[in-house]
Design an enzyme around this catalytic site. Structure first.
Site, PDB file in Angstrom:
ATOM      1  N   ASP A   1     114.728  16.150 -70.058  1.00 61.45           N
ATOM      2  CA  ASP A   1     115.473  14.894 -69.962  1.00 61.45           C
ATOM      3  C   ASP A   1     116.231  14.574 -71.238  1.00 61.45           C
ATOM      4  O   ASP A   1     115.800  13.751 -72.052  1.00 61.45           O
ATOM      5  CB  ASP A   1     114.511  13.760 -69.602  1.00 61.45           C
ATOM      6  CG  ASP A   1     113.863  14.005 -68.254  1.00 61.45           C
ATOM      7  OD1 ASP A   1     114.331  14.913 -67.525  1.00 61.45           O
ATOM      8  OD2 ASP A   1     112.887  13.304 -67.926  1.00 61.45           O
TER       9      ASP A   1
ATOM     10  N   ASP B   1     109.078  20.212 -60.963  1.00 60.37           N
ATOM     11  CA  ASP B   1     109.231  19.304 -62.104  1.00 60.37           C
ATOM     12  C   ASP B   1     107.828  18.806 -62.486  1.00 60.37           C
ATOM     13  O   ASP B   1     106.856  19.064 -61.772  1.00 60.37           O
ATOM     14  CB  ASP B   1     110.135  18.142 -61.643  1.00 60.37           C
ATOM     15  CG  ASP B   1     110.705  17.346 -62.807  1.00 60.37           C
ATOM     16  OD1 ASP B   1     110.352  17.618 -63.959  1.00 60.37           O
ATOM     17  OD2 ASP B   1     111.527  16.443 -62.536  1.00 60.37           O
TER      18      ASP B   1
END
Ligand SMILES: *[C@@H]1O[C@H](CO)[C@@H](O)[C@H](O)[C@H]1NC(C)=O
Ligand SMILES: *[C@@H]1O[C@H](CO)[C@@H](O)[C@H](O)[C@H]1NC(C)=O
Ligand SMILES: *[C@@H]1O[C@H](CO)[C@@H](O)[C@H](O)[C@H]1NC(C)=O
Ligand SMILES: *[C@@H]1O[C@H](CO)[C@@H](O)[C@H](O)[C@H]1NC(C)=O
Length: 960
Positions: free
Chosen positions: A622, A546
């Site tokens: 996100d 990430d």
């Protein structure tokens, strides 16, 4: 994962701050607009000027004395009449008729970054194959105005049509012709504009980098400053400006697609136009964007500078191989561009619509590939011949992934695992986010929360399940942390100009970043994934990278400063969009090599670039738990697939916020059609594992997930076929129906492979009226019932919350495994069902790929690929492998699946009622009973024909 500087503040303070700030500020103002970026502003202004007042004499033209054509390469210098400087243009002719053109200073040692080819192209720069120029035909034509055109006939396309390249001298333009019609034009709007890199600047600034106190300091002091400010950050721009822009146009085109990643509709909107589209260009600059906006051309986590143009006449593409910050303006022109007056020869039939793109990059070489098509199939094959296809994934990774920030501890993980078992919901992977570590030191565990990670992984592995741990590329600054200490001692971190390790904020607080451009550092970090180095990991553990844009909480636009210099003197500016891919590549290599038998890796990445498909899946970052994001996810996933990033998906349920049970149910029903199927949620959200929703939602969700699992053989076959053809796995309607202009904008309905047509519910309501487009003259079969109807028609249907609209286009055979299991591995030796969805003409075809699902033995032929054909009431299975090598690995594999049979064959849309099926296998005949439903266009079922999946056989239906 969300990333803001606020994450460091105590919660209460954070709360107050959020109340005080207007929400928009958090979302948007962190990031530059075109106007706030010097080079974007410059090229846009240049475009405005050239369009308003086209120059009487073109500023740039080819210097005739420098034109040369040898060895499949056309070269010429471009003269800038304003500065009298020359640039070098080179054009090469590659396999499949791809044309590459590069432009830079005539001196290749100008200090300009020479490009990412060895990272991005699947076989590197030396792997590109040229077409033999012996058969080229070259003519030079002179127009009445005196403009010379060099016309090179160089290739015959898949339709047998002549491909030509026309190069005009003044103004200089390039046009790709197919059958005498222009399909792609370069610089015909005259937007080419190139900033010469200033060599003197480069020399003095590199002296400055090596030693601040050296005597060269005095020369440095005199140099003009090219500093660029954004908020509190100053970019020193040590080499000075070096940007460029150019227009690339698609005559006759109605739609452009691609250039992910943006949260915007599939078909690109025009930019510079508030009313019809966006006012900002599409931006390609990998960024960690907090609560990204819907319907926006803003940059997100990944960038693939690949554009596709589609029209009723053809499909073509453009690959812009540049990983620096890039902006793309899109416009539509109705009439021929003014500059075409110079250029009568090639403008020929180009009236009507023209889609136009204006590419603007900050640095590096102008390096572009014209992808000639002329069909979408050709485009995907051609593009993948450059950057590669999607690597075959581990089979388990096509199952369902359960993620959350965070599963709290070992007991929590095992309890969630148990609940999946007791609720009979299949899943393959559970994920751990950053909280599993010892103080955000990746490669470690929080021993209090996870006292025995090995036992935990073994428990999961018992039913074939896996664990994925997040490992981010920022390393906590901590001399007591082995990884930090070693990397720092070995000099593997990215450095500041003064030689110190670059330091910034991220999850662990002060952090350093590994310099993946240093091959030694990259190898070293790969080795950190070995079982020896990564304590308490087992073969059941995989990795998630990430924050690899890279996200730097206290950096400009929440990323790294552009004037940071990587290993080998490469400025971060030149390679920003590539960084994330190198992180994922190093991880993948580490996982491949950690076991004695090389196994396929699984590494999820948030950041990506062209070529990422070779290393692992990505997700759309996100997103938010609302209906708009649900809808946008379809177009984002499709765009990624078009750009070669097939293995991708959006967070099911939405990362931020709490979806109500209805939204979550609909999201699962859509999510099973994402190539990568994972649920994920933010740490502040309510828990939402399927059983927490209660009934009827849990049943609906279980049904959806089971549909995914039944179809895993079809999905896996699609992934294999992508490695042969580059065809998108999930594809927009226009790819399958290229002559139906009504479908060109559509993403609310899409195809999974060639057979499945999915119309997800994207709006609120227990019962939603959906319009379904059956556009071909074919029969369409409901995937979930015996219902079928003939196209072409548009059909309105009411879809209840527990159901969804998925149709199989007639003419396909779909392999499934129908026995409900807890994970994909437990299905491994299950028998197959083949469902024949007959076409209008009563025939069908299909395929099935099987390998061991985990090693690289398929490279040695250890797989089977069956082709099924149903014609004249006879189904045959034969070997369809492109080349059959008889290797020991293949023998061993076939031996291991020899017992697997077909347990059921279903024929849908039957006009007749059959009684028996005559099976011919290994030259022996036997017969089994067939049962058919009574109605017209009914269903016949052959129960347990027991033919082996590895063998050739035929089955003939008989009336008696
Ligand atoms: C555009 O035109 C204006 C007015 O002539 C000029 O001041 C400006 O420098 C031009 N900009 C570019 C980028 O050419
Ligand atoms: C293309 O143009 C050339 C020259 O005008 C002509 O000879 C040729 O027949 C044309 N080809 C097609 C396929 O129209
Ligand atoms: C793994 O464990 C060994 C032995 O306890 C320790 O020396 C080593 O530092 C650990 N590795 C990491 C990355 O923490
Ligand atoms: C299927 O079989 C028929 C009859 O043998 C043949 O004509 C046809 O070409 C085959 N189709 C495919 C797709 O292989």
């Amino acid at each position: 994962m969300r990333c803001t500087p606020f994450s460091f503040l105590p919660l209460a303070l954070l709360f107050l701050l959020l109340l005080a700030l207007p929400v928009e500020m958090v979302k948007n103002s962190d990031f530059k607009t075109c106007n706030e970026s010097r080079f974007c502003r410059l090229h846009r202004e240049f475009a405005t000027n050239s369009t308003k007042t086209p120059p009487k004499v073109p500023r740039y033209s080819l210097n005739p004395a420098t034109i040369d054509f040898t060895d499949s390469k056309f070269v010429a210098n471009i003269l800038d009449s304003q500065t009298n400087q020359e640039l070098s243009l080179s054009l090469s002719f590659l396999n499949h008729g791809i044309v590459r053109f590069r432009i830079q200073e005539t001196d290749q040692n100008s200090g300009r970054y020479q490009g990412p080819g060895n990272y991005v192209l699947k076989d590197g720069e030396n792997g590109l194959q040229k077409i033999d120029s012996k058969n080229f035909k070259i003519e030079v034509n002179t127009s009445p105005e005196g403009t010379k055109t060099h016309l090179i006939s160089f290739y015959q396309n898949s339709l047998g049509e002549q491909m030509q390249l026309a190069i005009t001298e003044s103004p200089w333009t390039i046009s790709l012709l197919q059958n005498n019609k222009t399909t792609i034009e370069v610089n015909t709007r005259g937007l080419f504009n190139f900033e010469h890199i200033n060599k003197k600047q480069e020399v003095s600034s590199s002296q400055e980098q090596t030693s601040e106190s050296s005597e060269s300091g005095s020369t440095v002091a005199q140099k003009p400053s090219f500093e660029e400010k954004f908020k509190n950050w100053v970019d020193s721009v040590p080499k000075g400006p070096q940007s460029f822009g150019i227009d690339i146009n698609f005559p006759g085109s109605s739609n452009l697609y691609g250039i992910p990643e943006h949260a915007s509709p599939l078909s690109l909107k025009v930019t510079r136009d508030d009313k019809e589209g966006y006012s900002e260009p599409y931006r390609l600059y990998n960024l960690d964007v907090f609560e990204y906006l819907n319907d926006s051309p803003m940059a997100l986590y990944g960038s693939v500078p690949f554009l596709i143009s589609h029209s009723l006449e053809n499909t073509v593409g453009l690959f812009w191989m540049n990983p620096s910050e890039t902006w793309v303006d899109v416009s539509k022109t109705q009439s021929p561009a003014l500059l075409n007056l110079f250029n009568k020869y090639v403008s020929g039939s180009t009236s009507g619509n023209k889609m136009s793109s204006h590419w603007i990059s900050e640095s590096g070489v102008l390096d572009a590939f014209l992808i000639p098509g002329p069909t979408s199939k050709d485009v995907f094959l051609q593009y993948s011949s450059l950057v590669g296809t999607t690597s075959l994934p581990r089979e388990f990774s096509l199952g369902y992934h359960q993620c959350r920030w965070n599963y709290l501890d070992q007991a929590d993980v095992l309890e969630v695992n148990d609940k999946f078992e007791s609720n009979k919901i299949p899943y393959d992977v559970i994920w751990l986010d950053i909280e599993h570590t010892d103080g955000k030191r990746y490669y470690t565990w929080d021993n209090k929360k996870f006292p025995d990670p090995v036992a935990m992984q073994e428990k999961l592995a018992k039913h074939g399940r896996k664990l994925v741990n997040v490992v981010d590329p920022h390393i906590k600054v901590d001399q007591d942390f082995r990884v930090s200490k070693e990397a720092s001692e070995k000099g593997y971190f990215i450095k500041r100009n003064n030689g110190e390790d670059y330091k910034g904020w991220c999850w662990p607080g002060d952090s350093n970043w590994i310099d993946y451009f240093n091959p030694e550092a990259s190898k070293w970090i790969s080795d950190q994934y070995s079982f020896e180095n990564y304590n308490n990991t087992t073969p059941a553990l995989f990795v998630w990278n990430d924050m690899n844009e890279p996200a730097v909480f206290n950096g400009p636009e929440i990323t790294m400063e552009k004037d940071i210099v990587h290993f080998g003197g490469i400025e971060h500016r030149d390679v920003h969009n590539l960084y994330g891919m190198l992180v994922q590549k190093a991880t993948a290599e580490g996982l491949i090599n950690r076991e004695p038998v090389r196994k396929r890796p699984f590494v999820l990445s948030r950041s990506y670039f062209a070529g990422t498909q070779r290393y692992g899946p990505v997700w759309t970052g996100d997103n938010t738990a609302d209906w708009e994001h649900l809808k946008t996810s379809v177009s984002m996933v499709l765009s990624n697939c078009l750009a070669g990033i097939n293995f991708n998906g959006a967070d099911v349920g939405g990362f931020f916020g709490n979806p109500n049970p209805e939204l979550l149910t609909r999201w699962y029903q859509l999510g099973i059609w994402y190539p990568f199927f994972r649920a994920h949620s933010h740490i502040d959200t309510k828990r939402r594992e399927p059983w927490l929703l209660g009934e009827p939602y849990m049943t609906y969700i279980r049904d959806a997930i089971q549909t995914r699992y039944r179809l895993l053989p079809y999905w896996y076959t699609l992934f294999y076929e992508n490695t042969l053809t580059g065809m998108p796995i999930v594809r927009p309607m226009w790819v399958e129906f290229p002559k139906q202009s009504g479908l060109f904008d559509m993403y609310e309905q899409f195809m999974v492979g060639p057979a499945l047509m999915v119309t997800p519910v994207l709006s609120e309501g227990e019962a939603v009226t959906q319009r379904i487009y059956f556009r071909s003259q074919e029969s369409y079969h409901d995937l979930f019932s015996d219902y079928q109807l003939p196209g072409p028609e548009t059909h309105d249907t009411m879809t209840m919350l527990g159901s969804q609209s998925v149709f199989v286009v007639g003419g396909h055979i779909i392999p499934t495994k129908e026995r409900p299991r807890r994970s994909s591995q437990l299905m491994k030796h299950d028998p197959y069902t083949l469902t024949i969805y007959t076409s209008m003409h009563g025939s069908s075809k299909g395929s099935l790929y099987i390998d061991d699902g985990e090693t690289l033995d398929y490279e040695k032929g250890a797989f089977i690929y069956r082709e099924f054909n149903y014609t004249g009431a006879t189904l045959t299975s034969k070997d369809g492998a492109p080349s059959s090598v008889d290797s020991p690995a293949k023998k061993k594999f076939i031996e291991s699946i020899k017992h697997i049979r077909v347990e059921r064959i279903v024929v849908r849309g039957m006009m007749n009622s059959f009684k028996r099926a005559i099976i011919n296998e290994n030259g022996k005949e036997r017969s089994v009973e067939v049962t058919c439903t009574k109605e017209k266009r009914g269903v016949c079922t052959i129960r347990d024909p027991a033919v082996l999946i590895t063998e050739d056989w035929s089955i003939r239906l008989s009336f008696d």
